[in-house]
Design an enzyme around this catalytic site. Structure first.
Site, short mmCIF file in Angstrom:
data_model
loop_
_atom_site.label_atom_id
_atom_site.label_comp_id
_atom_site.label_asym_id
_atom_site.label_seq_id
_atom_site.Cartn_x
_atom_site.Cartn_y
_atom_site.Cartn_z
CB CYS A 88 -2.45 -4.38 6.13
SG CYS A 88 -1.96 -2.63 7.04
CD GLU A 101 -1.47 0.10 3.70
OE1 GLU A 101 -1.99 1.24 3.87
OE2 GLU A 101 -1.85 -1.04 4.07
CB SER A 126 -8.74 1.35 12.71
OG SER A 126 -8.11 0.30 11.86
CG ASN A 146 1.70 -1.54 10.52
OD1 ASN A 146 1.84 -2.38 10.13
ND2 ASN A 146 0.71 -0.60 10.40
CG HIS A 194 -2.56 -6.90 10.14
ND1 HIS A 194 -1.53 -6.37 9.52
CD2 HIS A 194 -3.31 -5.67 10.41
CE1 HIS A 194 -1.33 -5.07 9.47
NE2 HIS A 194 -2.66 -4.72 9.97
#
Length: 395
Positions: free
Chosen positions: A111, A79, A201, A275, A233
């Protein structure tokens, strides 16, 4: 037919910044980062590192003449795109010297993209078992300076070769999927940093996990009691604990039997890297495979992939006998141990300085010691170099 991950490699930038120092800059208790979100360091790319160099460096150790001859598809998931049209994987294909009769595509869905790539790769190998697919997840997570998201930043890439009769992990056919149109995280055109509604989120992530798990079970997938480990994740490593709480609520007995050990080893690499968007789930998987003190042979692993916006998928895999012989854990440990710590000024300059200006021609300083580097632009054409061969690769 058994299909899965035959080889896997990691690449991270050669520099990092300590979250303890960032907390001091932000005027908050360092434990908010070190314990609250579970992050210790963020990997920081130099001006001559980007998603292409990270991807190529992750894949290079997996390649020899035989694998180059058998790879028929390259799927690059990111991304952190570098062009609105051309797939970043084409630069990687060239740098790695892969065969010309090879399809190359780029996948994007926040992701989640690498998991879509992995499932496509599995289907391609089922169709043509004599061929292999190279799947690469590569990203640089960027948020506005002094924002709440800054502490979760990171950079890295994971490369995977998908093949018949894999040497590491056999992927199961069962899949649980869940998609929902929601604006919890996004990066509009003309912005170099992402926007995020952090509370929303997390809520959507957990909703996605619950629904993807139900979809996976309805598709014939394993019960939680049949799994030994879970990889999630991890936009920040504490998210794995939050994700596990979903199973504690809906599968309390099986979750209690698994306990924290089901996911704790998968957090180790993420704490040191930060991340990496599409690569984060697979960094968690690598962390488990590389760092577990148990023999994982025959163990089942559940994996949950989430991409904001949003798409979630739950799937599973079994560790193949003899997997240890094909581990790259020592190389990965050396890579992480040999990194250089940055002070705040250098970190800030690299992450937020104008190192890649929006002009037709510029060059980057020589910093990275990796096998590949980003040299800048000539007429808006990105320039890459193989440092081992001193070959300049242009688009």
């Amino acid at each position: 037919m058994k299909i899965g991950i035959d080889d896997i490699g990691l690449s991270v930038p050669q520099h990092f910044f300590a979250l303890e120092e960032l907390a001091e800059r932000h005027g908050i208790d360092p434990q908010k980062y070190l314990v609250g979100i579970g992050q210790e360091f963020m990997a920081v790319p130099a001006p001559d590192e980007d998603i292409v160099t990270l991807a190529a460096n992750a894949a290079l150790p997996l390649l020899d003449d035989a694998s180059r001859a058998s790879i028929a598809t390259v799927i690059l998931a990111t991304e952190s795109g570098i062009d609105q049209s051309k797939a970043a994987g084409l630069f990687v294909h060239s740098l790695l010297g892969l065969r010309a009769d090879c399809r190359v595509v780029e996948f994007k869905q926040a992701c989640y993209g690498a998991t879509a790539g992995l499932q496509m790769a599995r289907a391609l190998v089922a169709q043509r078992p004599h061929e292999k697919v190279l799947v690469i997840a590569t990203d640089i997570a960027r948020y506005e300076q002094n924002s709440e998201g800054e502490c979760t930043q990171g950079a890295g890439a994971v490369a995977m070769i998908v093949a018949e009769n894999p040497r590491l992990l056999e992927l199961h056919p069962h899949q649980g999927r869940y998609s929902l149109d929601v604006s919890d995280f996004w990066r509009p055109n003309l912005r170099s940093t992402a926007l995020v509604d952090g509370k929303l989120s997390i809520e959507v992530y957990l909703e996605s996990l619950r629904n993807a798990w139900q979809s996976y079970r309805a598709d014939g997938g394993l019960g939680l009691e049949d799994m030994s480990f879970l990889c999630f994740h991890q936009p920040f490593t504490k998210m794995a604990k939050k994700a596990f709480s979903v199973f504690e609520a809906i599968e309390p007995e099986a979750a209690k039997a698994l306990g924290e050990k089901a996911y704790s080893t998968s957090q180790l690499y993420g704490k040191a890297i930060g991340n990496c968007y599409t690569a984060s789930l697979y960094i968690a998987l690598l962390s488990l495979l590389d760092n577990s003190d148990e023999d994982l042979t025959g163990r089942n692993i559940g994996l949950f992939s989430y991409g904001s916006g949003s798409v979630g998928e739950f799937f599973s895999a079994t560790v193949v006998p003899g997997y240890q012989a094909h581990s790259r854990r020592k190389a990965h440990a050396r890579m992480l141990a040999s990194r250089t710590r940055l002070g705040h000024e250098q970190y800030s300059n690299w992450f937020y300085g104008d190192n890649h200006p929006a002009v037709a021609d510029y060059s980057t300083p020589y910093v990275t010691g990796g096998a590949f580097r980003y040299g800048g632009c000539e007429g808006y054409r990105r320039q890459y170099e193989s440092t081992a061969l001193s070959l300049k690769m242009a688009s």
